[in-house]
Design an enzyme around this catalytic site. Sequence first.
Site, PDB file in Angstrom:
ATOM      1  N   ASP A  79       1.095  -1.956   0.053  1.00 12.54           N
ATOM      2  CA  ASP A  79      -0.325  -0.240  -0.047  1.00 12.54           C
ATOM      3  C   ASP A  79       0.566   1.206  -0.094  1.00 12.54           C
ATOM      4  OD1 ASP A  79      -2.840   1.181  -0.132  1.00 12.54           O
ATOM      5  OD2 ASP A  79      -2.878   1.160   2.171  1.00 12.54           O
ATOM      6  N   LEU A  98      11.285 -19.796  -5.420  1.00 16.33           N
ATOM      7  CA  LEU A  98      10.803 -19.418  -5.132  1.00 16.33           C
ATOM      8  C   LEU A  98       9.393 -19.039  -4.958  1.00 16.33           C
ATOM      9  CD1 LEU A  98      10.319 -16.128  -2.441  1.00 16.33           C
ATOM     10  CD2 LEU A  98      10.405 -15.388  -4.334  1.00 16.33           C
ATOM     11  N   ARG A 144      -5.423  -1.834   9.045  1.00 17.79           N
ATOM     12  CA  ARG A 144      -5.912  -2.694   8.425  1.00 17.79           C
ATOM     13  C   ARG A 144      -5.756  -3.840   7.713  1.00 17.79           C
ATOM     14  NH1 ARG A 144      -8.410   2.824   6.777  1.00 17.79           N
ATOM     15  NH2 ARG A 144      -7.502   3.155   4.746  1.00 17.79           N
ATOM     16  N   ARG A 180       0.156   7.526  -3.014  1.00 20.56           N
ATOM     17  CA  ARG A 180       0.630   9.045  -1.411  1.00 20.56           C
ATOM     18  C   ARG A 180       1.945   9.126  -2.311  1.00 20.56           C
ATOM     19  NH1 ARG A 180      -0.826   6.111   3.325  1.00 20.56           N
ATOM     20  NH2 ARG A 180      -1.844   4.272   2.119  1.00 20.56           N
ATOM     21  N   HIS A 184       2.282   3.329  -9.503  1.00 22.01           N
ATOM     22  CA  HIS A 184       1.906   1.958  -9.547  1.00 22.01           C
ATOM     23  C   HIS A 184       2.592   1.828 -10.257  1.00 22.01           C
ATOM     24  CE1 HIS A 184      -1.846   2.574  -7.547  1.00 22.01           C
ATOM     25  NE2 HIS A 184      -2.780   2.738  -8.315  1.00 22.01           N
TER      26      HIS A 184
END
Length: 242
Positions: free
Chosen positions: A19, A130, A186, A23, A36
């Site tokens: 996240d 991975l 959250r 910003r 992004h």
Amino acid sequence: MRKPSSPASVPQHVAIVMDGNGRWARKRFMPRLAGHRQGVESLKRCVRACAARGIRVLTVFAFSSENWNRPEDEVSGLMELLGKALAREVPQLHADGVQLHFVGSRSGLSDGVRQGLDEAERTTQGNQRLILNVCFNYGGRWDIAQAAAALAECGEPITEASLSGAMALHHVPDPDLVIRTGGEFRISNFLLWQSAYSEFHFSDALWPDFDEAALDGAIADFASRERRFGQTSEQVQQDGEC
Ligand code: IPE
Ligand code: IPE
Ligand code: MG
């Protein structure tokens, strides 16, 4: 059931809510999509860093079921970015031994993107270094509901084990460590079922700024925790001694 223990110093499965891209871009007076794009670069760095530290599974949240509610140009920009990133990055990921999985509903995605996801999974399916799960058009509630619906359709009883086996991340153990960047506390509909006993680490770093040092900080935080899985601290310490 998972045996309680002090955690190994390196988690086997790390999951990340990536996240803060928007910003990061806004702080630089750039469009959100630039954030992004930088987020993809940060993910590439993170994949390399996880492999180098012996982490076996990395699961990242790239687009949630609720992210469709964003402005249309941001959504279409994210779809385009996914398509381009697939075409550009899969050969290197394959060469680096990364096994790719796209986790989430394929409905709502264009045929081109769907084909790209299928092809990337097929190409990399034999890789062992991975496992990288990219949660795209994913929601924890969607996952639980689709697993229950699949079991109901076959007339199978619904138990914790059967639900776990029908869920989208059935091919990997539950995450040991869940990291969220961007300073929010959250879960935003991420791995609701699978994170029942994960350790959580919240970082103020915006995702494009989340570098190797930040990852090491999260791993050190994880290593300092005592995982009890319902037992007492005394029981865990006794188990660790024998
Ligand atoms: C996370 O970054 C990426 C996606 C949800 C696609 P955001 O786009 O949510 O960034 P902020 O939270 O607005 O900074
Ligand atoms: C969670 O971030 C989803 C992803 C990182 C893909 P959001 O930015 O969508 O979460 P909220 O809306 O702040 O809870
Ligand atoms: Mg956000």
